[in-house]
Design a protein around this motif. Structure first.
Motif, mmCIF file in Angstrom:
data_model
loop_
_atom_site.group_PDB
_atom_site.id
_atom_site.type_symbol
_atom_site.label_atom_id
_atom_site.label_comp_id
_atom_site.label_asym_id
_atom_site.label_seq_id
_atom_site.Cartn_x
_atom_site.Cartn_y
_atom_site.Cartn_z
ATOM 1 N N GLU B 8 3.363 -27.250 -4.456
ATOM 2 C CA GLU B 8 3.388 -26.217 -3.426
ATOM 3 C C GLU B 8 4.678 -26.302 -2.636
ATOM 4 O O GLU B 8 4.739 -26.833 -1.537
ATOM 5 N N ARG B 19 3.201 -19.439 -3.553
ATOM 6 C CA ARG B 19 2.158 -18.652 -4.231
ATOM 7 C C ARG B 19 1.398 -17.790 -3.245
ATOM 8 O O ARG B 19 1.066 -16.650 -3.532
ATOM 9 N N ARG B 23 1.017 -13.784 -3.166
ATOM 10 C CA ARG B 23 -0.335 -13.215 -3.121
ATOM 11 C C ARG B 23 -0.438 -12.220 -1.974
ATOM 12 O O ARG B 23 -0.945 -11.128 -2.120
ATOM 13 N N GLY B 26 1.438 -9.118 -2.714
ATOM 14 C CA GLY B 26 0.662 -8.287 -3.649
ATOM 15 C C GLY B 26 -0.439 -7.548 -2.924
ATOM 16 O O GLY B 26 -0.638 -6.344 -3.128
ATOM 17 N N THR B 27 -1.142 -8.234 -2.062
ATOM 18 C CA THR B 27 -2.239 -7.616 -1.324
ATOM 19 C C THR B 27 -1.722 -6.452 -0.489
ATOM 20 O O THR B 27 -2.303 -5.369 -0.468
ATOM 21 N N ALA B 30 -0.755 -3.604 -2.823
ATOM 22 C CA ALA B 30 -1.942 -2.942 -3.373
ATOM 23 C C ALA B 30 -2.624 -2.120 -2.298
ATOM 24 O O ALA B 30 -3.041 -0.976 -2.540
ATOM 25 N N GLY B 31 -2.709 -2.699 -1.099
ATOM 26 C CA GLY B 31 -3.346 -1.979 0.007
ATOM 27 C C GLY B 31 -2.608 -0.698 0.300
ATOM 28 O O GLY B 31 -3.213 0.367 0.468
ATOM 29 N N VAL B 34 -3.363 1.813 -2.494
ATOM 30 C CA VAL B 34 -4.702 2.394 -2.383
ATOM 31 C C VAL B 34 -4.740 3.396 -1.238
ATOM 32 O O VAL B 34 -5.259 4.516 -1.371
ATOM 33 N N VAL B 37 -2.844 6.614 -2.297
ATOM 34 C CA VAL B 37 -3.630 7.450 -3.218
ATOM 35 C C VAL B 37 -4.801 8.074 -2.485
ATOM 36 O O VAL B 37 -5.111 9.263 -2.644
ATOM 37 N N GLY B 38 -5.433 7.263 -1.640
ATOM 38 C CA GLY B 38 -6.582 7.769 -0.887
ATOM 39 C C GLY B 38 -6.195 8.923 0.003
ATOM 40 O O GLY B 38 -6.845 9.974 0.005
ATOM 41 N N PHE C 131 -10.305 -3.537 -3.729
ATOM 42 C CA PHE C 131 -9.249 -4.082 -2.879
ATOM 43 C C PHE C 131 -9.816 -5.085 -1.891
ATOM 44 O O PHE C 131 -9.177 -6.065 -1.542
ATOM 45 N N ALA C 242 -5.229 -8.427 -6.211
ATOM 46 C CA ALA C 242 -4.701 -8.560 -4.859
ATOM 47 C C ALA C 242 -5.786 -8.402 -3.814
ATOM 48 O O ALA C 242 -5.506 -8.085 -2.668
#
Lengths: 614, 197, 423
Positions: B8, B19, B23, B26-27, B30-31, B34, B37-38, C131, C242
């Motif tokens: 680490e 890492r 992560r 990425g979250t 992705a959020g 989403v 798109v929403g 998500f 994610a």
């Protein structure tokens, strides 16, 4: 203990489910294939019933079959439904019992099939992805290349290159010949015939047996003819004024001299049972024409080589046919409309509105009444066969229509209302830009329709009075004429009027056009020739007779019969040079029919065939 | 414990481990995706009354090819024949009821057109007959529609029965319809009646 | 000129006018006949939308609760049964989240397309849940996953090298589905939906047989459709990697017993791995750099290949097919007229206009197939990159992209047993 029960239940349900699903699948496919509501047998029987009514035995058979098929349909439908529910329930039980059976078995695979080293797995996977996508990409590329226009052109070039050089040499001149629309029209006829063959092949199975029988008979006949008789000429004369009703024939070697009285170059003479003003048609070895009087209406088939009356088909027992004959003028009669054929079927229509269709052996295929025409002289428009439909110009004083009936069953393919008054003109097919137009002349308009669906392509208001002559076409120009009105030339592309003239106008005889010239024969004996492009009157001949029969352009010559029975032959060069005339002494109103080396003429006294071979 | 520390590594001395950083990144991405798109999709949404939800046949385009009977996903097609009485001529010789060339105008099997016997008629007064479709028997083959539109007023026409239609995301009849007569319509025009015009 | 205009007018009018016929006059009834009244009810879609979305939310909630709080499979099994029964057999499977991808994509590019609210919610709610909590939708709310899970009896393992490579397929499927949806050609996902025919007890026999084959396969291996075909699963895969909250096999320390690994039907539990490869670190780095460089090449290649294939791909479009049919017909004037050609003429359309609309379709096909090719190239490239990453694991770990949250591993973990006993 429980496990055993579950296992047994699972086994039993599995067997049940498998048998049930096999049964359902066979049932499904049977039902799909048979379509119980549309069985061939039932359809055949129904069509048979259409042809000969009042056959109680046949009707009984149809009723029984109908009941059976309906029952089969609804029963199989409900069986399928219950069967599927049953199957689902079975599968549910099977899965449940299997789950219970394996309930206490933990999912421990015997051994891991992958190497323990994760990195090795990944490397392998990477290779698979690489290879897989490589294969897919190559396949896609190959497919794209195979269907690309570049490849197809390359392939066709190669195919052309590998062809026999003699063959290409043969085929090129043909292509060159087919440059003008009228020649294309001729080619179109050939195509129509082949298309007719194809149509016969794709007919409903109900008719297929009949069709194969017919074709079998035909081939037998052909073999017979090849064995003993002369060769059957290929050129057809499918209806009034030849193929497409356009006054042209590709027949050659028509005898220039013959004598009806002495029998020189006359193959045969025959009498016709019932009178009629309609013109004969020739297809293969058959000559067709019709005749009618108050006692009956008949379609005749004569042998082209012997003149023997092969068969007669009476148009009787047609539903809707009037019991009392419509009032007709004596000059028109009950059978003024010429028959039409395509070498598979032949149709005839009478002044009563009865239309019958027969095969080449005289078996009635269908018959119907399209309505008694409201026509003060009597219905006279001839039939025209285009592809697999027969076209009826049903202009009359009350409910004019233009109809296209399916040749195989007489059903209406399309029908268009016409506001035209009664006319005695016949439809023709004109090829404009290599596309067919159905040209129909009436009062007040000349109209071009799409023969496939009856849509109007153009319409020109230029006629009036009692329209008796029919239109003709050549090289994309459409010509129509009527006495006391005008001779009109129309551009078939957009329906614009090219020129009009009224020096000489026909009453009954229809004009005919070659590439450069238009010929008009008047009822008072003048034959006139116009320049097709400009409308200029270039030549005229007063022959001192009457013309009712229509001129035909055959083998580069113009043939026309006068009412008095003299056949005149003129050059087709714009000068109207009289090449010869033959006096038969028999009054002639009909237009003769031509095929290679032969001409069949209907006179007031009967039917005779002029042939150089006799 | 020592080994753990090796794995680490710290990013530029910050307290977040590498890492974890990826992560979290990425979250967040992705959020954001989403949410985008929403939001975008929500902007395109139309109210149910306005949106075109129901499959229906435009009878002006229909050429009665017979594919409605065979192409529906239902065992018996959701397309059924409807009858516009106010357009009907109430003829005795009905092109939708009798086969062409029917010899006698009776209910004998050889004269009837409908393969399932779904059309019945009732005498009204000389010379009129009232025709009725039994939609439980109709299978949407359109034979009568063809007969009626070529010989009659066109009072028989095919429609998708909305209570039978499964409202597939993509209507399998619409995909094979030769004239493109089937499309989605709104609630107000879920039926295209002939006699309500 | 006037004549030309009138003839043109006639041509235009011929189509619609021909159908508005009134051959027989409306009868004058003398007997006081009344026209019968019919009423045709239109089903209340609004009500069904509300019920569907509520059921979706409730089921998702139950699965989430079972996975994160209760840590047991029972409720998930119950949800599966409810989902197969309600969404599958009762509601006939339309609209489903998988198919809604196409509607959403279409709504983004076609302003004339109206997106129903239920379709939007069915698309976005499972993604939002993914998500937050991972693929809880796949666990048992999706009737397709549920039906495969319900028939699953015994698992045979598929080589992970193969299954890893096969997981590219959903992306390719997605790319083509988007291509055909965006060009308004057809909804591929709906057309080749293997289970909908089973739910509806009818439909295309070929597709139903495919569904049956998939179900038979899923008796012996976990969820073949979800793993190797489902395009919505591919989207959820990315999102749930994610996700904010992540499900754990056990809250207690792992004892590396390997039992959970064996229990997983979708092979989403990775065994500990010491990362001792024979390669030097520089070799590994070099490979990654090469694949990074190859990525744009792959995208370009995909774009070019699909662009070249676009005329072939476009032949599935009805407009393109109609153009082919009409030109073929006009070249041969065959006697048999296809219904399509007949309809074409009867609607008064002409070839020039059809050709223009065909070219329009071909143009959009060129654009979207290029984009689809880029997507496929990108996915293949990323897969290669992912397969070149070396990462050690000390204990059993869940691959959150592939985990469908079926909760089967909970029962296998001995640590959970101890936990339960202590409670």
């Amino acid at each position: 203990m429980n496990k055993k029960i579950y296992r047994n239940i699972a086994a039993v349900t599995a067997i049940f489910a498998i048998t049930l699903s096999i049964m359902l699948a066979t049932n499904y496919f049977q039902v799909r294939k048979a379509t119980p509501l549309q069985t061939e047998v039932a359809e055949t029987l129904k069509e048979l019933n259409d042809m000969n009514s009042n056959n109680p035995q046949l009707q009984e058979q149809i009723r029984e079959l109908d009941l059976l098929s309906r029952r089969a349909y609804f029963v199989s439908e409900s069986h399928l439904k219950t069967g599927i529910y049953l199957l689902l329930a079975m599968i549910g039980v099977l899965v449940l019992s299997l789950r219970f059976y394996f309930h206490d078995v933990k999912n421990i695979p015997d051994k891991d099939i992958d190497p323990v080293d994760d990195w090795l797995v990944k490397s392998k996977s990477r290779n698979y992805v690489l290879w897989g996508s490589g294969v897919l990409a190559t396949a896609a590329l190959l497919l794209a290349f195979l269907s690309s226009p570049y490849y197809t052109s390359l392939k066709s070039k190669k195919a052309a290159g590998s062809d026999d050089s003699a063959l290409t040499a043969d085929s090129y001149p043909v292509e060159e010949e087919l440059t003008t629309d009228d020649e294309y029209a001729m080619a179109g006829i050939v195509r129509d015939e082949t298309a007719g063959d194809a149509a016969a092949e794709t007919q409903t199975p109900a008719e297929e047996s009949a069709a194969t029988e017919a074709s079998g008979a035909e081939t037998a006949q052909a073999a017979e003819a090849a064995a003993e008789g002369p060769e059957i000429p290929k050129v057809t004369h499918n209806g009034f004024r030849g193929n497409n009703s356009n006054g042209q024939s590709s027949a050659r070697n028509i005898p220039a001299s013959w004598n009806l009285a002495s029998g020189t170059n006359i193959a045969w003479k025959a009498s016709i049972p019932k009178p009629g003003y309609n013109s004969p048609a020739i297809s293969g070895r058959n000559v067709f024409l019709s005749g009618a009087d108050a006692s009956g209406r008949e379609l005749y088939c004569y042998d082209l080589f012997t003149g023997e009356l092969k068969w007669t088909l009476s148009a009787s027992g047609i539903p809707g046919s009037p019991s009392a004959m419509p009032k007709v003028n004596e000059d028109t009669g009950l059978a003024a409309s010429s028959v039409a054929t395509n070498g598979q079927q032949v149709c005839a229509i009478f002044a009563t509105g009865d239309i019958i269709c027969a095969d080449m052996d005289g078996n009635k295929l269908w018959a119907k009444n399209v309505g008694v025409p409201d026509n003060h002289y009597g219905y006279a428009s001839s039939l025209l066969i285009y592809g697999s439909e027969v076209i009826i110009q049903y202009d009359n004083d009350s409910n004019g229509k233009l109809m296209a009936l399916n040749l195989s069953n007489g059903n209406v393919r399309w029908s268009k209302d016409r506001s035209e008054k009664a006319t005695w003109s016949s439809p023709t097919i004109a090829y404009v830009d290599r596309k067919p137009q159905l040209v129909v002349m009436g009062n007040p308009a000349i109209t071009a329709y799409n023969p496939d669906n009856g849509d109007i392509i153009w319409k020109v208001d230029c006629m009036s009075g009692e329209v008796g002559a029919s239109p003709c076409a050549n090289n994309g120009r459409i010509f129509g004429a009527n006495e006391y009105v005008n001779l009109v030339a129309i551009n078939g592309v957009d329906g614009s009027v090219l020129w009009e003239s009224n020096d000489y106008l026909p009453e009954v005889s229809s004009p005919v056009a070659s590439r450069d010239w238009v010929y008009v024969a008047t009822s008072y004996g003048v034959l006139a020739c116009y320049n097709a492009e400009t409308g200029e009157l270039v030549a005229e001949q007063d022959l001192g007779c009457q013309f009712y029969s229509s001129p035909m352009i055959v083998d580069g010559k113009l043939f026309i019969f006068s009412v008095e029975g003299t056949l005149y032959m003129f050059s087709n060069n714009g000068q109207l040079t009289l090449l010869g005339s033959i006096n038969t002494g028999e009054n002639t109103f009909a237009t003769p029919a031509f095929t290679d080396g032969m001409m069949v003429v209907r006179s007031q006294n009967g039917l005779y065939c002029v042939s150089s071979n006799s | 414990m020592k080994k753990d520390k090796d794995n680490e590594k710290l990013v530029d001395g910050s307290p977040i481990k590498r890492r974890d950083f990826f992560r979290k990144l990425g979250t967040v991405m992705a959020g954001a995706g989403v949410a985008a798109v929403g939001a975008g999709g929500a902007a395109k949404v139309k109210g149910n009354r306005k949106a075109d939800l129901y499959w229906q046949i435009d009878h002006e385009k229909c050429i009665q090819c017979g594919r409605c009977e065979t192409s529906c996903v239902m065992p018996v097609s959701a397309v059924r024949c409807m009858h516009a009485n106010k357009v009907c001529g109430y003829c005795d010789l009905c092109g939708g009821y009798y086969r062409t060339n029917a010899k006698e105008l009776n209910t004998a099997a050889e004269n009837m057109l409908c393969p399932t016997g779904a059309i019945s008629r009732k005498f009204v007064e000389e010379p009129y007959f009232e025709y009725t479709i039994d939609e439980a028997l109709c299978n949407g083959c359109g034979k009568c529609v063809k007969g009626c539109s070529s010989f009659g007023n066109g009072s028989l026409y095919l429609q998708v029965r909305q209570e039978l239609c499964l409202n597939c995301n993509e209507c399998s009849i619409a995909k094979v319809c030769p004239s493109g007569a089937i499309s989605r319509v709104s609630y107000e025009s879920a039926y295209k009646f002939k006699d309500h015009a | 000129m006037k004549k030309l205009l009138t003839s043109a007018g006639l041509l235009l009018g011929a189509g619609p006018l021909a159908r508005a016929v009134n051959r027989f006059p409306r009868p004058d009834f003398e007997s006081g006949y009344q026209y019968p009244e019919y009423s045709y009810a239109v089903p209340n879609e609004m009500l069904w939308d509300i019920i569907d979305v509520s059921v979706l939310l409730i089921l998702l909630g139950i699965v989430t609760w079972a996975l994160f709080k209760k840590r047991t499979r029972g409720p998930i099994l119950a949800v599966s049964v409810v989902s197969v029964g309600y969404f599958g057999f009762f509601r006939g499977g339309c609209v489903c989240s998988i198919g809604s991808i196409q509607n959403i994509a279409l709504a983004f590019v076609d302003p004339s397309y109206s997106l129903p609210i239920a379709v939007f919610l069915f698309f976005i709610i499972p993604i939002v849940f993914a998500f937050l909590f991972g693929r809880v939708f796949c666990a048992g709310v999706c009737p397709f996953g549920a039906v495969q899970d319900l028939v699953n009896v015994k698992n045979f393992r598929i080589s992970r090298a193969v299954s890893g490579a096969l997981s590219v397929i959903p992306w390719i499927y997605l790319a083509f589905a988007l291509l055909y949806a965006l060009t308004r050609t057809r909804f591929l996902i709906c057309r080749f939906d293997p289970f909908i025919g089973i739910f509806r007890l009818g439909g295309d026999i070929g597709v139903i047989s495919f569904g049956i084959v998939l179900l038979l396969m899923s008796i012996f291996t976990g969820r073949p459709f979800c793993r190797f075909l489902c395009p919505y699963g591919a989207i959820l895969n990315v999102v749930s990697r994610a996700s904010i909250f992540k499900v754990k096999i056990t809250p207690k320390p792992c004892i590396s017993c390997d039992l959970c690994h064996d229990s997983c039907p979708v092979d989403a539990i990775k065994a500990p791995y010491g990362n001792r490869t024979g390669e030097t670190p520089t070799e590994g780095v070099k490979r990654i750099v090469i694949y990074m460089a190859v990525l744009p090449v792959l995208m370009l290649a995909g774009a070019l290949i699909l662009r070249w294939s676009s005329p072939d791909l476009a032949r599935a479009n009805s407009e393109v097919r109609l153009y082919e049919m009409v030109t073929e017909y006009e070249a041969s004037f065959s006697d048999v007229m296809e219904p399509e050609v007949e309809a074409f003429y009867s609607q008064g359309r002409n070839l020039a206009e059809l050709e223009a609309s065909k070219d329009e379709v071909l143009k959009s096909f060129r654009l979207y197939s290029t984009l689809a090719g880029i997507l496929i190239g990108l996915v293949v490239g990323l897969k290669l990159l992912e397969m070149s990453l070396k990462r050690g694991r000390k204990e059993y770990e869940i691959d959150y992209g592939h985990c469908v949250g079926c909760a089967k591993c909970f029962d296998y973990c001995p640590q959970n047993k101890i936990l339960a006993k202590n409670e």
